[in-house]
Design an enzyme around this catalytic site. Structure first.
Site, PDB file in Angstrom:
ATOM      1  N   PRO A 120       0.830  -1.215   0.000  1.00 40.13           N
ATOM      2  CA  PRO A 120       0.000   0.000   0.000  1.00 40.13           C
ATOM      3  C   PRO A 120       0.858   1.256   0.000  1.00 40.13           C
ATOM      4  CG  PRO A 120      -0.226  -1.203   2.082  1.00 40.13           C
ATOM      5  CD  PRO A 120       0.731  -1.976   1.232  1.00 40.13           C
ATOM      6  N   GLU A 121       0.556   2.156  -0.892  1.00 42.29           N
ATOM      7  CA  GLU A 121       1.251   3.444  -0.904  1.00 42.29           C
ATOM      8  C   GLU A 121       0.368   4.466  -0.199  1.00 42.29           C
ATOM      9  OE1 GLU A 121       4.055   4.670  -3.416  1.00 42.29           O
ATOM     10  OE2 GLU A 121       4.096   2.956  -4.771  1.00 42.29           O
TER      11      GLU A 121
END
Ligand SMILES: [Zn+2]
Length: 300
Positions: free
Chosen positions: A2-3
């Site tokens: 996840p960014e």
């Protein structure tokens, strides 16, 4: 992994389930994730109200009535599953039947509003911690952390201050968490492409001799915020559309203009370039050699 925009999407998805509610029961199924859980984890949470849920870089911060902050990081594969009582569900919120305990469900938060929030993490690179709110900025997770990219702190002036006289390639400087916190590979590639900056240009080329931001520095700051905001918006719409069949928050399809498009034609109208890939610090950089010429003079 996840960014930042995914983490922000998760935050927005968790907010209605957690904020204003008390932890009634916290089930911790393992002693550790990436790191050991803090001592007496469940005990310190149960009975506490979640006053707010914020985000700093890729960390989620639940402010508790006890004065402690529940710090949560999704690592590589962490995700939350939210089950809310149908009767208390409100428009715009999401609902998911999460039957049974999954093998990778490591923490289950029961909340006073009837919601159940389950933390699932197959690879266990995520972690949770409890940190006193007072002085949290100097705590181990946040000390020395760079400025927040999805906010007003990021400006041409900030870039000039951070990148002045730096010979580091632009891509590496943008990924340096001590300068700007939470920007990941995908969004750096996209932002450099949209700004027309070569990823190997020296970071200092965005700063004039007198320490002023160049035109490109201002533009880069605007574009970074724009790229992140678009991705958050895309994540928000997947939440609304219930597009994620497993009910997980935070992983969504998003179309990129340059990322992972090696060999494909550049999407810039009128550009005959082909997206190229180079490896910087062990990570792939995607760019258009036509739109992003490697010439400091053009980067002004
Ligand atoms: Zn191009």
């Amino acid at each position: 992994m996840p960014e930042l925009p995914e983490v922000e999407t998760v935050r927005r998805g968790l907010e209605p389930a957690m904020v204003g509610a008390r932890f009634t029961k916290v089930v911790q199924r393992r002693p550790d994730l990436r790191f050991p859980f803090p001592e007496r984890f469940s005990e310190r949470l149960e009975g506490q109200e979640v006053r707010s849920l914020s985000r700093r870089a890729k960390y989620l911060l639940a402010d508790l009535s006890s004065g402690e902050v529940l710090v949560m990081h999704l690592g590589m594969s962490g995700r939350f599953l939210v089950t809310m009582d149908g009767a208390t569900r409100m428009p715009g919120e999401f609902h998911h039947e999460h039957g049974g305990a999954g093998a990778h469900d490591h923490v289950v938060f029961g909340l006073s509003n009837g919601a159940t929030v389950t933390y699932n993490d197959a690879r266990r690179f995520g972690f949770m911690d409890l940190v006193p709110r007072a002085g949290i900025e100097s705590s181990k997770h946040f000390a020395g952390m760079g400025i927040e990219p999805l906010g007003n702190e990021l400006s041409g002036e900030a870039i000039a201050r951070l990148f002045m006289a730096k010979r580091t390639p632009l891509k590496a400087a943008l990924l340096d968490q001590r300068l700007i916190a939470g920007l990941g590979n995908i969004y750096v590639c996209e932002a450099l492409f949209r700004t027309g900056l070569h990823p190997e240009a020296p970071a200092g080329s965005l700063v004039t001799k007198t320490g002023e931001p160049t035109e490109k520095a201002h533009r880069l700051a605007d574009i970074i915020r724009e790229v992140l905001a678009e991705a958050v918006e895309a994540g928000g719409s997947t939440l609304r559309d219930h597009a994620q069949v497993d009910g997980s928050l935070g992983y969504f399809q998003h179309s990129f203009r340059v990322y992972d498009r090696e060999g494909e034609p550049c999407v810039t109208p009128g550009c005959a370039g082909t997206v190229a890939r180079l490896v910087q610090s062990g990570r792939s950089t995607f760019y258009c050699p036509e739109c992003q010429p490697h010439s400091p003079s053009k980067a002004r």
